[in-house]
Design a protein around this motif. Structure first.
Motif, mmCIF file in Angstrom:
data_model
loop_
_atom_site.group_PDB
_atom_site.id
_atom_site.type_symbol
_atom_site.label_atom_id
_atom_site.label_comp_id
_atom_site.label_asym_id
_atom_site.label_seq_id
_atom_site.Cartn_x
_atom_site.Cartn_y
_atom_site.Cartn_z
ATOM 1 N N ALA A 172 94.010 -2.256 24.688
ATOM 2 C CA ALA A 172 93.638 -3.564 24.158
ATOM 3 C C ALA A 172 94.615 -4.002 23.060
ATOM 4 C CB ALA A 172 92.211 -3.520 23.620
ATOM 5 N N ALA A 173 94.925 -3.088 22.156
ATOM 6 C CA ALA A 173 95.856 -3.429 21.072
ATOM 7 C C ALA A 173 97.255 -3.716 21.598
ATOM 8 C CB ALA A 173 95.891 -2.286 20.049
ATOM 9 N N ARG A 174 97.722 -2.908 22.561
ATOM 10 C CA ARG A 174 99.035 -3.142 23.158
ATOM 11 C C ARG A 174 99.081 -4.512 23.855
ATOM 12 N NH1 ARG A 174 103.639 -1.542 21.883
ATOM 13 N NH2 ARG A 174 104.277 -2.361 23.910
ATOM 14 N N HIS A 175 97.984 -4.871 24.491
ATOM 15 C CA HIS A 175 97.929 -6.170 25.166
ATOM 16 C C HIS A 175 98.123 -7.301 24.159
ATOM 17 C CE1 HIS A 175 96.521 -9.580 27.466
ATOM 18 N NE2 HIS A 175 95.460 -9.710 26.689
ATOM 19 N N LEU A 176 97.458 -7.234 23.018
ATOM 20 C CA LEU A 176 97.607 -8.288 22.013
ATOM 21 C C LEU A 176 99.023 -8.307 21.443
ATOM 22 C CD1 LEU A 176 94.216 -8.244 20.060
ATOM 23 C CD2 LEU A 176 94.884 -9.539 22.098
ATOM 24 N N ILE A 177 99.599 -7.138 21.252
ATOM 25 C CA ILE A 177 100.982 -7.062 20.764
ATOM 26 C C ILE A 177 101.940 -7.694 21.769
ATOM 27 C CG2 ILE A 177 102.874 -5.471 20.225
ATOM 28 C CD1 ILE A 177 100.681 -3.546 19.134
ATOM 29 N N GLU A 178 101.723 -7.395 23.045
ATOM 30 C CA GLU A 178 102.601 -7.921 24.092
ATOM 31 C C GLU A 178 102.460 -9.425 24.271
ATOM 32 O OE1 GLU A 178 101.436 -5.509 27.357
ATOM 33 O OE2 GLU A 178 102.540 -3.735 26.651
ATOM 34 N N THR A 179 101.346 -10.001 23.828
ATOM 35 C CA THR A 179 101.167 -11.460 23.911
ATOM 36 C C THR A 179 101.588 -12.156 22.615
ATOM 37 O OG1 THR A 179 98.832 -11.235 23.251
ATOM 38 C CG2 THR A 179 99.313 -11.304 25.607
ATOM 39 N N GLY A 180 102.274 -11.415 21.724
ATOM 40 C CA GLY A 180 102.863 -12.030 20.546
ATOM 41 C C GLY A 180 102.071 -11.910 19.261
ATOM 42 N N ARG A 181 100.963 -11.219 19.264
ATOM 43 C CA ARG A 181 100.166 -11.073 18.030
ATOM 44 C C ARG A 181 100.828 -10.059 17.110
ATOM 45 N NH1 ARG A 181 96.688 -15.411 19.141
ATOM 46 N NH2 ARG A 181 96.686 -15.472 21.421
ATOM 47 N N ARG A 182 100.846 -10.395 15.818
ATOM 48 C CA ARG A 182 101.502 -9.517 14.856
ATOM 49 C C ARG A 182 100.607 -9.153 13.672
ATOM 50 N NH1 ARG A 182 103.803 -8.718 18.577
ATOM 51 N NH2 ARG A 182 106.035 -8.754 19.052
ATOM 52 N N LYS A 183 99.445 -9.745 13.577
ATOM 53 C CA LYS A 183 98.470 -9.425 12.522
ATOM 54 C C LYS A 183 97.128 -9.124 13.197
ATOM 55 C CE LYS A 183 100.721 -12.479 9.166
ATOM 56 N NZ LYS A 183 100.533 -13.674 8.278
ATOM 57 N N ILE A 184 97.000 -7.908 13.663
ATOM 58 C CA ILE A 184 95.857 -7.546 14.493
ATOM 59 C C ILE A 184 94.858 -6.715 13.692
ATOM 60 C CG2 ILE A 184 95.130 -6.385 16.606
ATOM 61 C CD1 ILE A 184 98.028 -6.803 17.620
ATOM 62 N N ALA A 185 93.617 -7.166 13.662
ATOM 63 C CA ALA A 185 92.549 -6.452 12.963
ATOM 64 C C ALA A 185 91.758 -5.602 13.953
ATOM 65 C CB ALA A 185 91.625 -7.445 12.271
ATOM 66 N N TYR A 186 91.093 -4.605 13.407
ATOM 67 C CA TYR A 186 90.204 -3.758 14.217
ATOM 68 C C TYR A 186 88.819 -3.783 13.594
ATOM 69 C CZ TYR A 186 88.160 0.313 16.533
ATOM 70 O OH TYR A 186 87.355 1.132 17.257
ATOM 71 N N MET A 187 87.790 -4.098 14.406
ATOM 72 C CA MET A 187 86.418 -4.137 13.911
ATOM 73 C C MET A 187 85.594 -3.043 14.574
ATOM 74 S SD MET A 187 83.518 -7.179 13.971
ATOM 75 C CE MET A 187 84.263 -8.132 12.640
ATOM 76 N N GLY A 188 84.888 -2.252 13.744
ATOM 77 C CA GLY A 188 84.019 -1.203 14.252
ATOM 78 C C GLY A 188 82.939 -0.869 13.250
ATOM 79 N N ASP A 189 81.944 -0.113 13.690
ATOM 80 C CA ASP A 189 80.835 0.285 12.820
ATOM 81 C C ASP A 189 81.275 1.390 11.864
ATOM 82 O OD1 ASP A 189 79.141 -1.439 14.171
ATOM 83 O OD2 ASP A 189 78.416 0.118 15.544
#
Length: 330
Positions: A172-189
């Motif tokens: 999932a994170a690689r997919h966002l990186i490959e679509t040009g995202r550079r400030k990616i957050a992670y949400m979890g419990d």
């Protein structure tokens, strides 16, 4: 007596243990002893009863086997301390486990976490849902000699099955990186808890490979993850524009809460912020980019492992593959 086909491919729908007893001229107790290999009858009578059961194509139902064999055919399905059966994931896994167990002639019985003490008295084996490394149930069941399988992370000395969580979040994170995202957050419990970080590791791996900083959004555990994510992200957005252009969520329900909060604050998805989930819950994830885990296969593998545990085989872990499903939110 009702006439039945002698064709071996034809199953007599009306065949019951009572009919076997009547045809053999014995009591139901004698039939039970014969069918379950118990002592108390002669070998000649046992074979006579078994032959009659084959002739009428007797197939005991799961309920009948529970009555005949007692707790040995009963499998306790046990929730973790913070799990609730009304959440969609647990509803799905319970449905699939029930089907898989019934195919083996087993009877599933649902246990809440605080009912673990009674499980050994009511079931011959157990499947523990979402068992974490600090779960006390495995030690308790081992103490009472109850074979079990964990649906959760690998743990030394126990049978377990789980999706490849870390790789799924990595995808999932690689997919966002490959679509040009550079400030990616992670949400979890409760991300500060060690046993809640196995999926987080996949996110950190992807960002490290890309040379990007991580941004963790830890939300408090709640039985309604969607509402928790909505409220938490909403508070952040009220403080100003988002400082991220993508959010990787460790479950679909958190992702749906994020989508609602972003929409309420006029933030376009995926143009301004992309969102991904994990699970691919039917209907709920219809528009969501998410990581799909095969819940039916998890249930099937858990039942296979349970048979091995009951047989006394060496413990092993099964990690099942996952896949990224791309939809409208990324």
């Amino acid at each position: 007596m009702t006439k039945r086909s002698t064709d071996s491919g034809t199953r007599a729908k009306s065949a019951t243990i009572h009919e076997i007893a009547k045809a053999a001229g014995v009591s139901i107790a004698s039939v039970s002893r014969a069918l379950n290999g118990k002592p108390g009858i002669s070998e000649a009578l046992r074979e006579h009863i078994l032959q009659i059961s084959r002739d009428i194509h007797y197939q005991p139902s799961a309920a009948a086997r529970a009555l005949i064999s007692g707790k040995n055919v009963v499998v306790g399905i046990s929730l973790g301390r913070q799990d609730i059966e009304l959440r969609p994931y647990y509803t799905l896994i319970y449905q699939h486990l029930t089907l898989a167990l019934h195919r083996q002639g087993m009877v599933p019985v649902f246990f809440h976490h605080d009912e673990t003490e009674s499980l050994a008295h009511r079931a011959g084996s157990a499947i523990l849902l979402c068992s974490a490394p600090d779960d006390e149930r495995p030690a308790w069941l081992t103490r009472y000699g109850v074979p079990y399988v964990r649906i959760g992370e690998r743990q030394e000395g126990s049978f377990s099955v789980a999706p490849d969580d870390q790789h799924g979040i990595y995808l999932a994170a690689r997919h966002l990186i490959e679509t040009g995202r550079r400030k990616i957050a992670y949400m979890g419990d409760d991300l500060e808890w060690p046993h809640n970080q196995h999926r987080l590791k996949g996110y950190l791996q992807a960002l490290e490979e890309a040379g990007l900083p991580d941004h963790r959004i830890s939300v408090p555990f709640n039985y309604d993850p969607g509402l928790t994510a909505y409220r938490h992200l909403g508070r952040l957005l009220r403080q100003g524009p988002p400082d991220f252009d993508g959010i990787v969520c460790d479950k679909d329900e958190l992702a749906l809460g994020c989508l609602a909060a972003l929409e309420d604050h006029g933030i376009q998805v995926p143009d301004q912020v992309a969102v991904t989930g994990f699970d691919d819950l039917p209907t709920l994830a219809a528009q969501l980019t998410t990581v799909r885990q095969d819940i039916a296969q998890i249930a099937s593998e858990a039942v296979v492992l349970l048979g091995e545990a009951v047989a006394g085989d060496p413990p092993r872990h099964v990690a099942l593959p996952v896949s990224l499903i791309r939809r409208r939110t990324s």
